[in-house]
Write a protein that holds these residues in place. Structure first.
Motif, short mmCIF file in Angstrom:
data_model
loop_
_atom_site.label_atom_id
_atom_site.label_comp_id
_atom_site.label_asym_id
_atom_site.label_seq_id
_atom_site.Cartn_x
_atom_site.Cartn_y
_atom_site.Cartn_z
N TYR A 312 0.84 -1.19 0.00
CA TYR A 312 0.00 0.00 0.00
C TYR A 312 0.88 1.25 0.00
CZ TYR A 312 -3.49 -3.46 1.25
OH TYR A 312 -4.30 -4.56 1.25
N GLY A 313 0.40 2.25 -0.70
CA GLY A 313 1.15 3.50 -0.78
C GLY A 313 0.23 4.63 -1.18
N PRO A 314 0.74 5.86 -1.17
CA PRO A 314 -0.09 7.02 -1.53
C PRO A 314 -0.47 7.02 -3.00
CG PRO A 314 2.19 7.66 -1.20
CD PRO A 314 2.11 6.22 -0.79
N ILE A 315 -1.53 7.76 -3.31
CA ILE A 315 -1.94 7.97 -4.69
C ILE A 315 -1.44 9.35 -5.12
CG2 ILE A 315 -3.93 8.27 -6.22
CD1 ILE A 315 -5.43 6.30 -4.51
N TYR A 316 -0.60 9.36 -6.14
CA TYR A 316 0.05 10.60 -6.56
C TYR A 316 -0.68 11.25 -7.73
CZ TYR A 316 3.98 9.28 -3.61
OH TYR A 316 4.76 8.94 -2.54
N GLY A 421 5.80 26.07 -0.81
CA GLY A 421 5.12 27.09 -1.59
C GLY A 421 4.51 26.62 -2.89
N ALA A 422 4.59 25.34 -3.16
CA ALA A 422 4.03 24.80 -4.41
C ALA A 422 3.12 23.61 -4.08
CB ALA A 422 5.14 24.37 -5.36
N ASP A 423 2.21 23.30 -5.02
CA ASP A 423 1.33 22.15 -4.81
C ASP A 423 2.12 20.86 -4.69
OD1 ASP A 423 -0.92 23.70 -4.88
OD2 ASP A 423 -1.42 23.27 -6.98
N GLY A 424 1.75 20.05 -3.70
CA GLY A 424 2.35 18.73 -3.55
C GLY A 424 1.73 17.75 -4.54
N HIS A 425 2.01 16.48 -4.34
CA HIS A 425 1.56 15.47 -5.31
C HIS A 425 0.82 14.31 -4.64
CE1 HIS A 425 3.88 17.41 -8.49
NE2 HIS A 425 4.88 17.53 -7.61
N GLU A 426 0.60 14.37 -3.34
CA GLU A 426 -0.11 13.29 -2.65
C GLU A 426 -1.58 13.67 -2.54
OE1 GLU A 426 0.18 10.57 1.44
OE2 GLU A 426 1.47 12.32 1.17
N LEU A 427 -2.44 12.91 -3.22
CA LEU A 427 -3.85 13.24 -3.30
C LEU A 427 -4.57 12.93 -1.99
CD1 LEU A 427 -6.01 14.31 -5.24
CD2 LEU A 427 -6.47 11.93 -5.92
N LYS A 428 -5.44 13.86 -1.59
CA LYS A 428 -6.20 13.69 -0.36
C LYS A 428 -7.69 13.91 -0.63
CE LYS A 428 -2.58 15.12 2.89
NZ LYS A 428 -2.27 15.96 4.09
N VAL A 429 -8.52 13.27 0.19
CA VAL A 429 -9.96 13.50 0.14
C VAL A 429 -10.42 13.91 1.52
CG1 VAL A 429 -10.47 11.04 0.53
CG2 VAL A 429 -12.21 12.53 -0.46
N ASP A 430 -11.05 15.09 1.60
CA ASP A 430 -11.47 15.67 2.88
C ASP A 430 -10.33 15.71 3.89
OD1 ASP A 430 -14.05 16.18 2.03
OD2 ASP A 430 -14.77 14.19 2.61
N GLY A 431 -9.13 16.04 3.40
CA GLY A 431 -7.96 16.19 4.26
C GLY A 431 -7.25 14.91 4.63
N ARG A 432 -7.78 13.76 4.20
CA ARG A 432 -7.15 12.48 4.54
C ARG A 432 -6.43 11.93 3.32
NH1 ARG A 432 -8.65 7.25 3.91
NH2 ARG A 432 -10.78 7.78 3.27
N ALA A 433 -5.17 11.56 3.52
CA ALA A 433 -4.37 11.02 2.42
C ALA A 433 -4.99 9.72 1.92
CB ALA A 433 -2.93 10.78 2.88
N LEU A 434 -5.12 9.60 0.60
CA LEU A 434 -5.66 8.39 0.00
C LEU A 434 -4.59 7.31 -0.07
CD1 LEU A 434 -7.71 9.99 -2.89
CD2 LEU A 434 -8.62 8.83 -0.88
N VAL A 435 -5.01 6.08 0.05
CA VAL A 435 -4.10 4.94 0.02
C VAL A 435 -4.46 4.05 -1.16
CG1 VAL A 435 -3.25 2.91 1.25
CG2 VAL A 435 -3.79 5.01 2.51
N GLY A 436 -3.49 3.78 -1.99
CA GLY A 436 -3.68 2.88 -3.13
C GLY A 436 -3.05 1.53 -2.85
N SER A 437 -3.56 0.50 -3.50
CA SER A 437 -3.01 -0.86 -3.35
C SER A 437 -2.28 -1.26 -4.62
CB SER A 437 -4.13 -1.85 -3.02
OG SER A 437 -5.19 -1.75 -3.96
N TYR A 438 -1.14 -1.91 -4.45
CA TYR A 438 -0.28 -2.29 -5.56
C TYR A 438 0.11 -3.75 -5.40
CZ TYR A 438 0.12 2.79 -5.82
OH TYR A 438 -0.16 4.13 -5.90
N LEU A 439 0.05 -4.50 -6.50
CA LEU A 439 0.35 -5.93 -6.47
C LEU A 439 1.80 -6.17 -6.85
CD1 LEU A 439 -0.74 -8.84 -6.15
CD2 LEU A 439 -1.23 -8.80 -8.61
N ARG A 440 2.51 -6.91 -5.99
CA ARG A 440 3.89 -7.29 -6.28
C ARG A 440 3.90 -8.58 -7.09
NH1 ARG A 440 6.71 -7.01 -0.39
NH2 ARG A 440 4.81 -8.11 0.18
N VAL A 441 4.52 -8.55 -8.26
CA VAL A 441 4.58 -9.73 -9.12
C VAL A 441 6.04 -9.99 -9.48
CG1 VAL A 441 3.73 -10.84 -11.20
CG2 VAL A 441 2.32 -9.13 -10.04
#
Length: 554
Positions: A312-316, A421-441
């Protein structure tokens, strides 16, 4: 000197039973081991059972002609033979040996030379009648099991019709991420089942409550609810109608709520986010059978949970404003003419319904934004093919978290932090960082880095019940000889293969456990009390202390 020998009789399965066609068939195998190796036949007994005293008539395979294959095996465990010299076994001196004996090492030049250089060996004698005798000069548990497997295979070949398969398999039950709500829609659960019918089948195994639901007597965390059950996670309630009014109970983690059709719903906390979700599991599973597999072919992996392979990791997001504008264009696009005419007429619901509408599921959105040359028009396929993968992923995230009360103001619920001073890249919804799931192959050989793939936001791994691993007996029979088949389902198959696991206990080598955190079940099993660990490389005290003190592992 061997002072005591211990024996065990087993009757492994060779051919599964086909009810009404023929009974199951088994061979007989007898083990003889030194008293010091009694743990080996204890291991064999735990897998194949105990056929009793071979001297008693009721245990004589020759008197059980209906179930005996007519083949007999014998396995003798003799690790003490490793100390025998070639000279003592009657092998010739190198000066008297033939060229074949010289090439295979079946001669000696030094009278103290040990047979097979003192290394473990196996000698086998088999004939066309199905008599098999094997001498194992080793105490490795696995060889006893593998020799039984070999003798099952030879018995199947001599008997005919049957086959011993190096197979693996599991029953997989589809699981679904239901999000916040569960409704008993016909596309999810069968509407042909009623609560009263379920209670009649379950009988006195459940307690029926005055509110109109039931609880299993042996497993009090399992509840059977009426067919009109609904679950709202935001309210933490399950509701239904009974006695002319609405009834409800609070839904709790660790409890399972069962629809009369057998469909199961339970709460599950996200592994890396502070949220819960409803998980639905289908009532009927799919038997996944991997036949005739070579070593390393994946017969064990088919029954393992996929969860440990998921990280699991952030959604950029790249340029927040630019990317969100692109997302808005996709949301507002007109999809009413996406289907080709021959497919459009078969659609039950309008293909132009809004992406964020309540009557369109996340799965429907994923299909809509995935090219399909057979069903979609050329223009639609060009449109969705031009959508960058990271934009498509954000659309799926928006659909997953969208609430009807947001209306068209959904953009204000998404944000990124301001970094330097610039926009970051970690997407949030209602102030909470979103978590994405990634499959290791797998791993890249050159760099050793994991190959990872982004999973859809509502991904949920199937529930599995392991059914076989390593030794499976199978038989092929005419379809008409198999009773109880679903009408019409197998009509195009003239013959069917029936398979059955031969083992009472299944053993897997935890190869993936060398990667910390990849096989959590093994890590849990090996950390519990009462562990019997065999066939592992011995670890010296100093090496163990070094492992325990390494902060990168613990």
């Amino acid at each position: 000197t061997v002072e005591t020998m211990v024996s065990l009789m087993i009757r492994p399965l060779v051919q599964p039973e086909v009810p009404g066609f023929h009974p199951e068939k088994r061979l007989e195998v007898r083990f003889f081991v030194p008293g010091g190796c009694v743990a080996n036949i204890d291991f064999v007994e735990s897998i194949f059972g105990n056929a009793g005293d071979p001297h008693l008539p009721e245990n004589d395979a020759a008197l059980d002609t209906e179930h005996w294959t007519g083949t007999t095996g014998c396995v003798i465990l003799a690790p003490h033979l490793l100390t025998l010299r070639k000279k003592d076994l009657g092998l010739p001196h190198v000066s008297e040996a033939t060229e074949d004996q010289k090439a295979t090492g079946m001669c000696w030049s030094n009278e103290y030379e040990l047979y097979n250089s003192g290394k473990p060996f196996k000698i086998t004698c088999r004939d066309e009648r199905g008599i098999m005798v094997t001498l194992l000069a080793d105490n490795y548990f696995g060889y006893c099991k593998k020799e039984t497997k070999t003798q099952i295979g030879l018995s199947a070949n001599i008997f005919g019709l049957a086959e011993e398969e190096h197979a693996g398999g599991a029953i997989a039950y589809k699981a679904y991420n239901l999000g916040q709500h569960f409704y008993p829609e016909s596309r999810i659960v069968s509407d042909n089942h009623r609560f009263a019918e379920a209670i009649k089948v379950l009988g006195d195994t459940v307690d029926v409550h005055p509110e109109g639901y039931a609880t299993d007597k042996n497993y009090p965390t399992i509840h059977i609810l009426p067919e009109d059950m609904q679950i709202d996670l935001s309210k933490q309630r399950a509701t239904w109608h009974h006695g002319g009014g609405e009834k409800s109970i609070r839904i709790l983690p660790g409890h399972v709520y069962v629809h009369p059709s057998g469909y199961k719903v339970h709460l599950q906390k996200h592994p890396k986010a502070p949220t819960y979700r409803l998980i639905g599991v289908g009532a009927e599973g799919t038997y996944c059978h991997k036949p005739c597999t070579v070593s390393g072919g994946g017969k064990s992996e088919i029954s393992k949970s996929l969860n440990d392979a998921v990280i699991y990791g952030p959604i950029y997001i790249g340029d927040f404003e630019k990317d969100m504008n692109h997302v808005e264009e996709i949301i507002n696009h007109d999809y009413s003419d996406c289907f080709k005419p021959e497919h459009a007429k078969n659609q039950v619901r309008s293909p132009g319904r809004p992406i964020l509408g309540g009557d369109r599921s996340l799965g429907s959105v994923i299909k809509l934004l995935t090219p399909n040359e057979e069903q979609y028009t050329e223009d639609h396929n060009k449109f969705v093919s031009a959508i960058p993968n990271h934009i498509r992923a954000i659309v799926f995230v928006l659909k997953r978290f969208y609430r009807s009360e947001w209306g068209e103001e959904w953009r204000k619920h998404f944000s990124v932090d301001i970094v330097n001073g610039a926009d970051g890249h970690e997407l949030k919804v209602d102030g909470r960082a979103l978590v994405g799931s990634y499959l290791r192959v797998g791993l890249f050989k050159e760099s050793g880095h994991w190959r990872t793939y982004k999973l859809r936001q509502d991904f949920c791994s199937a529930d599995k019940v392991q059914m076989e691993d390593d030794i499976t007996a199978s038989v092929v029979v005419p379809r008409e000889q198999v009773s109880g088949l679903p009408p019409g389902e197998y009509d195009r198959h003239p013959c069917l293969k029936l398979s059955q696991n031969c083992e009472w206990r299944l053993f897997q080598r935890p190869d993936d456990a060398i990667h910390p955190g990849y096989d959590k079940q093994t890590e849990w099993d090996m950390s519990c009390d009462g562990l019997l660990s065999v066939n592992f490389k011995p670890i010296e005290k100093e090496e163990m202390e070094d492992i325990v003190e390494r902060i990168d592992l613990f």
